[in-house]
Design an enzyme around this catalytic site. Structure first.
Site, PDB file in Angstrom:
ATOM      1  CB  CYS A 196       8.206  43.685  -0.472  1.00 47.83           C
ATOM      2  SG  CYS A 196       9.368  42.919  -0.254  1.00 47.83           S
ATOM      3  CB  CYS A 211       9.188  42.871  -3.766  1.00 45.99           C
ATOM      4  SG  CYS A 211       9.411  42.470  -2.074  1.00 45.99           S
ATOM      5  CG  ASP A 212       6.891  45.827  -4.573  1.00 44.94           C
ATOM      6  OD1 ASP A 212       7.122  45.480  -5.560  1.00 44.94           O
ATOM      7  OD2 ASP A 212       6.015  46.088  -3.903  1.00 44.94           O
TER       8      ASP A 212
END
Length: 303
Positions: A129, A132-133
Site C-alpha cells: 500500500c 499507507c506507507d
C-alpha cells in the site's frame, strides 16, 4: 440479531455501532483483530493522529473500544453461509450459528510474490500500500512490482516522496490505462525495469536490495532499494459465500450505497466490497453504514 464476519477496521466499526445500538451481535475473526491494518507499519492518513499511528496500535485501540461496549468477539473461521427463510446459517470452525442478519467484512488479501525475504520483511520495507506507507520513504530509492493500473498509479504517487522509483515488470510494455502509462514513461523519477521479475528480497532488519532476473536471458542482478511495493493483484475473501450473493467479475461483493448486497439482510463493508478504494478511513465508514442499515433492516422486519 447480527453476525459480523471479520475484525478489520470495517468489522470492528460495525461491531461498535451494533453494540451501541444494543443489537445481539457476535463478531467472528479467524486471526487477530485488525486485519490488513496490523501489517501497516505507520498510518499517516487516518484522521485524528497528526503524527500518524502504527497499524497495530490503531487496531488495539479499536479493539479496546468495542470491548468497552461488550461486543462478543469469537475466534472462528466461516466456511459457508446459506439463507433458510428469514435466517442466515453460518458453518463455522466452532460449529453452526444462526443470525437474522450478516455483515461480511472479510477484506481482501494482496497477492504475494512468494519469494524469499518477502514475509520476513513485510512491514520493514515490503509494502502492499503506497498510499499507507509511501511517505516513510522520503528521498529514498524504492521499487514497485507490477505493470497494471494499480502498480503504475502507485509508482506515480511514490514520486512525490521517493528520490527514484524502479518499476519492475515481467513484460516489455505496461498494461495500465494509456494516460497512466504515458505519465509513468515520461516521469524522470521512474526507471522501467522491463522483462524482469523479483526472485529475492534481501535485508536483515529492513529491505536493502532486490534480486532481479531477466525473464529472457535468465541473468540475475541486484537492485539497491529501501522499499518495495508489490502490486500483483488482490484476492477478496468471498469464497465461503458460494453463489449466495452477487459478485463482480473479480469476486468482490456488489452492494448499494447502504452496503446492502443482493440478498436481503446480507451486508458487506470494507475491502471485500466492490468499488472500495481500500483505505482504513473508508472501511470505517462502510462498517458504520452497514451496521446502521442492518439495524434498520431488522427494525422494518419487526414492524
Amino acid at each position: 440479531d447480527l453476525i459480523i464476519i471479520g475484525a478489520g477496521p470495517a468489522g470492528l466499526t460495525a461491531g461498535l455501532y451494533a453494540a451501541r445500538a444494543l443489537m445481539d451481535t457476535v463478531l467472528l475473526e479467524k486471526a487477530a483483530p485488525g486485519g490488513q491494518m496490523v501489517m501497516t507499519y505507520h498510518l499517516e492518513n487516518y484522521p485524528g493522529f497528526p503524527d500518524g499511528i502504527a497499524g497495530f496500535e490503531l487496531s488495539d485501540l479499536m479493539k479496546k473500544q468495542v470491548d468497552n461496549f461488550g461486543l462478543d468477539i469469537r475466534s472462528a473461521g466461516v466456511n459457508g453461509v446459506r439463507k433458510d427463510g428469514g435466517l442466515f446459517i453460518l458453518e463455522t470452525s466452532e460449529g453452526e450459528m444462526t443470525s437474522r442478519s450478516v455483515i461480511v467484512a472479510t477484506g481482501a488479501s494482496p497477492n504475494k510474490l512468494g519469494v524469499p525475504g518477502e514475509g520476513k520483511l513485510t512491514g520493514r520495507g515490503v509494502s502492499y500500500c503506497a498510499t499507507c506507507d509511501g511517505a516513510l520513504f522520503r528521498d529514498q530509492v524504492v521499487a514497485v512490482v507490477g505493470g497494471g493500473d494499480s502498480a503504475v498509479e502507485e509508482a506515480l504517487f511514490l514520486t512525490r516522496f521517493a528520490s527514484s522509483v524502479h518499476l519492475v515488470h515481467r513484460r516489455d510494455a505496461l498494461r495500465a490505462i494509456p494516460l497512466a502509462r504515458e505519465r509513468a514513461l515520461a516521469d524522470e523519477k521512474i526507471t522501467m525495469e522491463w522483462n524482469s521479475v523479483v526472485t529475492e528480497i534481501r535485508g536483515d532488519e529492513e529491505v536493502t536490495e532486490l534480486i532481479l532476473e531477466d525473464v529472457k536471458s535468465g541473468e540475475k542482478r541486484p537492485l539497491k532499494v529501501s522499499g518495495v511495493f508489490i502490486y500483483v493483484g488482490i484476492t477478496p475473501q468471498t469464497g465461503f459465500l458460494g453463489a449466495l450473493a452477487n459478485l463482480d467479475d473479480d469476486n468482490f461483493i456488489k452492494t448499494d450505497l447502504n452496503m446492502a448486497s443482493s440478498v436481503p439482510g446480507l451486508f458487506a463493508a470494507g475491502d471485500v466490497r466492490s468499488q472500495s478504494i481500500r483505505q482504513v478511513a473508508t472501511a470505517v465508514g462502510d462498517g458504520a453504514t452497514a451496521a446502521f442499515n442492518a439495524y434498520k433492516y431488522l427494525e422494518e422486519k419487526d414492524t
